[in-house]
Design an enzyme around this catalytic site. Structure first.
Site, PDB file in Angstrom:
ATOM      1  N   ASP A   1      61.539 -18.886 -20.232  1.00  0.00           N
ATOM      2  CA  ASP A   1      60.522 -18.272 -19.377  1.00  0.00           C
ATOM      3  C   ASP A   1      60.056 -16.927 -19.946  1.00  0.00           C
ATOM      4  O   ASP A   1      60.713 -16.321 -20.790  1.00  0.00           O
ATOM      5  CB  ASP A   1      61.077 -18.049 -17.972  1.00  0.00           C
ATOM      6  CG  ASP A   1      61.059 -19.301 -17.112  1.00  0.00           C
ATOM      7  OD1 ASP A   1      60.673 -20.368 -17.612  1.00  0.00           O
ATOM      8  OD2 ASP A   1      61.448 -19.203 -15.931  1.00  0.00           O
ATOM      9  N   ASP A   2      58.920 -16.461 -19.435  1.00  0.00           N
ATOM     10  CA  ASP A   2      58.380 -15.121 -19.721  1.00  0.00           C
ATOM     11  C   ASP A   2      57.928 -14.959 -21.168  1.00  0.00           C
ATOM     12  O   ASP A   2      57.879 -13.831 -21.683  1.00  0.00           O
ATOM     13  CB  ASP A   2      59.394 -14.022 -19.368  1.00  0.00           C
ATOM     14  CG  ASP A   2      59.842 -14.067 -17.920  1.00  0.00           C
ATOM     15  OD1 ASP A   2      59.128 -14.675 -17.103  1.00  0.00           O
ATOM     16  OD2 ASP A   2      60.902 -13.490 -17.609  1.00  0.00           O
TER      17      ASP A   2
ATOM     18  N   HIS B   1      56.241 -17.855 -11.915  1.00  0.00           N
ATOM     19  CA  HIS B   1      57.066 -16.679 -12.187  1.00  0.00           C
ATOM     20  C   HIS B   1      57.735 -16.249 -10.884  1.00  0.00           C
ATOM     21  O   HIS B   1      57.079 -16.129  -9.845  1.00  0.00           O
ATOM     22  CB  HIS B   1      56.159 -15.564 -12.731  1.00  0.00           C
ATOM     23  CG  HIS B   1      56.871 -14.331 -13.157  1.00  0.00           C
ATOM     24  ND1 HIS B   1      57.975 -14.333 -13.977  1.00  0.00           N
ATOM     25  CD2 HIS B   1      56.599 -13.009 -12.899  1.00  0.00           C
ATOM     26  CE1 HIS B   1      58.367 -13.087 -14.201  1.00  0.00           C
ATOM     27  NE2 HIS B   1      57.548 -12.266 -13.555  1.00  0.00           N
TER      28      HIS B   1
END
Length: 310
Positions: free
Chosen positions: A13-14, A134
């Protein structure tokens, strides 16, 4: 080679948060520690991340962001229910509180989601292979419905349903995290009928809440895999997210590897947060590419893959 018992999407993620997070994710992918990434299109190093994904052939999806930084949709950057007086999203808990109070325009949520997909396509040249939220915003009440509509309209087939086997028997989570994760799980369970109605798919099992940061270890990941395999084979998974043979359990492991962000470098408009600057990011990177974990995958007949392979 014996048949795999699990097809596991390991999602970093991110992606795009900062150059150091990008480099850590690429290093992890090249070492065989992850198989998929989720891009923050409003983050400081999003273009670099998209270029890295192209260069290294990393499967990539969209990490829809409604809680950190600045909206992508220009009309929502001022005079919008999605932002505070400084023009930033309300934050992980602030977004939830504003939603609960009825202070957010769901139409504006939809506009921002569509704008983020458009920017993703500009950066990558294709639709996301999958789309999640998110800080798990995509499963929140109200958001989940418009999120599902956007995925359905754009033929984005896969999402994330964060319901983790073994969450409630996990003894190492502090009470505040346990409460937050339990609410995420309930929101995710409530999202299943909505996602199903729109024909959206997800892996049978999800892992990652109990193995974040310093809680990630080879033994904790092995525990999570065993629980997921057991639940998946017994039919107590969160849903039929794959059309493949039911003898093979499909799963997603959410991870956040990288090198810690430097001060004033990265983020989504407000600079890097404590999560990004934590040594936990490099700890996850070290565990994910540990040969001992890769051997666990081999012994347990776990095959790493991407959403597009399901």
């Amino acid at each position: 080679m014996p048949q795999s018992r699990m097809m596991l999407v390991v999602t970093g993620d991110d992606f795009g948060y900062c150059p150091r997070r990008n480099q850590g994710i690429v290093d992890c992918f090249q070492a065989g520690g992850l198989s998929n990434v989720s891009l923050l299109v409003n983050a400081a190093a999003a273009k670099e991340a998209a270029d890295l994904a192209k260069r290294h052939n990393i499967p990539i999806g969209l990490h829809a962001n409604l809680s950190e930084g600045v909206p992508v949709c220009e009309s929502l950057q001022t005079d919008s229910t999605l932002v505070n007086q400084r023009g930033f999203f309300h934050g992980k808990m602030g977004f939830r509180q504003a939603l609960q109070r009825g202070q957010l325009s769901i139409k504006q949520v939809e506009l921002e989601l569509r704008a983020q997909v458009r920017l993703f396509m500009e950066l990558t040249g294709h639709l996301p292979h999958h789309m999640d939220g998110h800080q798990h915003v995509h499963v929140l009440p109200g958001v989940r419905d418009v999120f599902a509509q956007v995925l359905s309209d754009l033929s984005i087939r896969f999402t994330r349903v964060p319901v983790e086997a073994g969450l409630h028997s996990c003894t190492w989570l502090p009470p505040h995290l346990h409460r937050f994760y339990s609410q995420v799980e309930q929101d995710a369970l409530d999202s299943i009928p909505v996602f199903t109605r729109y024909g959206i798919r997800w892996p049978h099992m999800y892992l990652g809440l109990t193995t974040m940061g310093h809680n990630m270890s080879v033994s904790n990941l092995q525990r999570a895999l065993h629980l997921a395999l057991s639940a998946g084979r017994s039919g107590s998974s969160s849903g039929g997210g794959s059309d493949s043979d039911q003898a093979v359990v499909t799963a997603e492991l959410m991870v956040h590897p990288g090198y810690p962000s430097l001060p004033q470098q990265g983020g989504c408009g407000e600079g890097p947060d404590d999560f990004a600057r934590s040594d936990d990011r490099q700890h996850e990177l070290s565990v994910l590419r540990d040969p001992a974990l890769l051997e666990v995958y081999r012994q347990e007949r776990v095959q790493l893959c991407a959403f597009k392979d399901l």
